[in-house]
Design a protein around this motif. Structure first.
Motif, PDB file in Angstrom:
ATOM      1  N   THR A  37     -24.083  12.928  31.380  1.00 24.41           N
ATOM      2  CA  THR A  37     -23.843  11.617  31.980  1.00 24.41           C
ATOM      3  C   THR A  37     -23.926  10.503  30.942  1.00 24.41           C
ATOM      4  N   THR A  38     -24.828  10.645  29.972  1.00 23.39           N
ATOM      5  CA  THR A  38     -24.963   9.612  28.942  1.00 23.39           C
ATOM      6  C   THR A  38     -23.724   9.546  28.061  1.00 23.39           C
ATOM      7  N   ARG A  91     -31.800  19.906  33.118  1.00 29.52           N
ATOM      8  CA  ARG A  91     -31.936  18.450  33.262  1.00 29.52           C
ATOM      9  C   ARG A  91     -31.533  17.737  31.972  1.00 29.52           C
ATOM     10  N   ILE A  92     -31.916  18.309  30.846  1.00 23.51           N
ATOM     11  CA  ILE A  92     -31.542  17.706  29.558  1.00 23.51           C
ATOM     12  C   ILE A  92     -30.023  17.742  29.389  1.00 23.51           C
ATOM     13  N   ASP A 107     -28.459  15.154  31.730  1.00 17.66           N
ATOM     14  CA  ASP A 107     -28.676  13.798  31.205  1.00 17.66           C
ATOM     15  C   ASP A 107     -27.759  13.519  30.023  1.00 17.66           C
ATOM     16  N   ARG A 162     -27.155  12.167  43.116  1.00 16.64           N
ATOM     17  CA  ARG A 162     -28.598  12.205  42.869  1.00 16.64           C
ATOM     18  C   ARG A 162     -29.306  11.076  43.611  1.00 16.64           C
ATOM     19  N   LYS A 219     -30.100  17.856  37.860  1.00 15.35           N
ATOM     20  CA  LYS A 219     -31.082  16.806  37.646  1.00 15.35           C
ATOM     21  C   LYS A 219     -32.218  16.853  38.662  1.00 15.35           C
ATOM     22  N   THR A 259     -22.370  12.419  39.540  1.00  8.80           N
ATOM     23  CA  THR A 259     -23.707  12.985  39.348  1.00  8.80           C
ATOM     24  C   THR A 259     -24.785  11.990  39.750  1.00  8.80           C
ATOM     25  N   GLU A 260     -24.654  10.763  39.275  1.00  5.97           N
ATOM     26  CA  GLU A 260     -25.656   9.744  39.591  1.00  5.97           C
ATOM     27  C   GLU A 260     -25.580   9.313  41.047  1.00  5.97           C
TER      28      GLU A 260
END
Length: 239
Positions: free
Chosen positions: A65-66, A58-59, A62, A126, A50, A122-123
C-alpha cells in the motif's frame, strides 16, 4: 467550407465520429470494470493480511500500500506494458519468434489500474472491518455460527455497508485512470478522441465532447452506487 457543428461531429453517419466515440466509451467502461474488479480482489486479500495475517504478511501488505500509493499511476502502466512486453518477447524468442512482441494493452492497463486501486481497496476494507461493532461478531459466535457462516451473514454484509462510500470514490478514480491506458494504444475514449481531433483539426470540440461523455458515465455510475448504499443501509438509523 463551414465548420461542422457538435451534432454533426458526433453523428453516426459516414462523416461523423459517433460510432468511434461510442466504441471508445465502451472500452473505457470495460477497462474500468476490469481494473476495479482486480483491485477489489487484491484489496480483500490485502485487508485480510493486515487484519489477520502474520507479521510477514502485514509487513508485505504495508509495503504494497505504501509503494503503490506513492508512485504515479502512469508509471505503473508503463511498467506493466513494457515489462510485460519484455517477458512476452523473451518467451517468443525461446519459441522461435523474431522481433518485438507487445503485451496486450488492455491487459496491461487493466492489471495496472487493478494493482493501483488495490492499495486503496486494502485500506477501505480494513477500515470498514474495524468499523463493525465487536458486539455483533461476539453475538454471532454466541449463537453458534461457524467461521464461514459468520463471515457470510455478519462480517461481509456489515463490512460492505461501511465500505461502499469509499468503493464509490475508488470507482470514480479508476474511471479517470482508464484514460491513461491510451498510452498503450488501446482504443478507449481518450485515444479515439485524439484520433478524431487529429483527423478533423478540431481538438477543442472533441475534447469537450469527451469530457461530456466521461461526465455522463461518472454521473450514471454515481447514481447506481448511491442506490447501492441506500440498499445496504436499510434499517440503519441515520443521525
Amino acid at each position: 467550407m463551414s465548420q461542422p457543428g457538435i451534432l454533426e461531429l458526433i453523428s453516426f453517419g459516414s462523416d461523423g465520429w459517433g460510432k468511434a466515440l461510442l466504441a471508445g466509451a465502451w472500452m473505457t467502461i470495460l477497462i474500468a470494470l476490469a481494473g476495479y474488479t482486480i483491485g477489489a480482489v487484491i484489496g480483500s486479500f490485502g485487508a485480510w493480511a493486515k487484519i489477520s495475517g502474520g507479521r510477514s504478511l502485514r509487513i508485505a501488505a504495508d509495503a504494497y500500500t505504501t509503494v503503490l500509493r506513492g508512485i504515479p499511476d502512469l508509471l505503473v502502466i508503463y511498467l506493466f506494458y513494457f515489462g510485460g512486453s519484455a517477458v512476452v518477447t523473451a518467451v517468443g524468442r525461446l519459441l522461435g519468434a523474431e522481433g518485438f512482441l507487445g503485451f496486450p494493452g488492455f491487459l496491461a492497463g487493466s492489471l495496472a489500474v487493478g494493482v493501483t486501486s488495490g492499495a486503496q481497496f486494502t485500506e477501505i476494507f480494513r477500515g470498514a472491518f474495524k468499523a463493525v461493532h465487536a458486539g455483533e461478531i461476539e453475538a454471532a459466535i454466541a449463537c453458534g455460527m461457524g467461521r464461514l457462516l459468520r463471515f457470510r451473514r455478519i462480517i461481509a454484509p456489515l463490512t460492505l455497508r461501511h465500505a461502499l462510500p469509499g468503493m464509490g470514490n475508488v470507482w470514480q478514480v479508476v474511471l479517470k485512470e482508464s484514460a491513461l491506458v491510451s498510452i498503450t494504444g488501446v482504443a478507449e475514449l481518450l485515444r479515439q478522441t485524439q484520433v478524431a481531433a487529429g483527423s478533423t483539426g478540431l481538438p477543442f470540440d472533441f475534447y469537450v465532447i469527451a469530457g461530456a461523455i466521461y461526465l455522463m458515465i461518472s454521473t450514471g455510475s454515481g447514481l447506481f452506487l448511491r442506490r447501492a448504499e441506500r440498499h445496504f443501509s436499510r434499517g440503519v438509523r441515520r443521525g
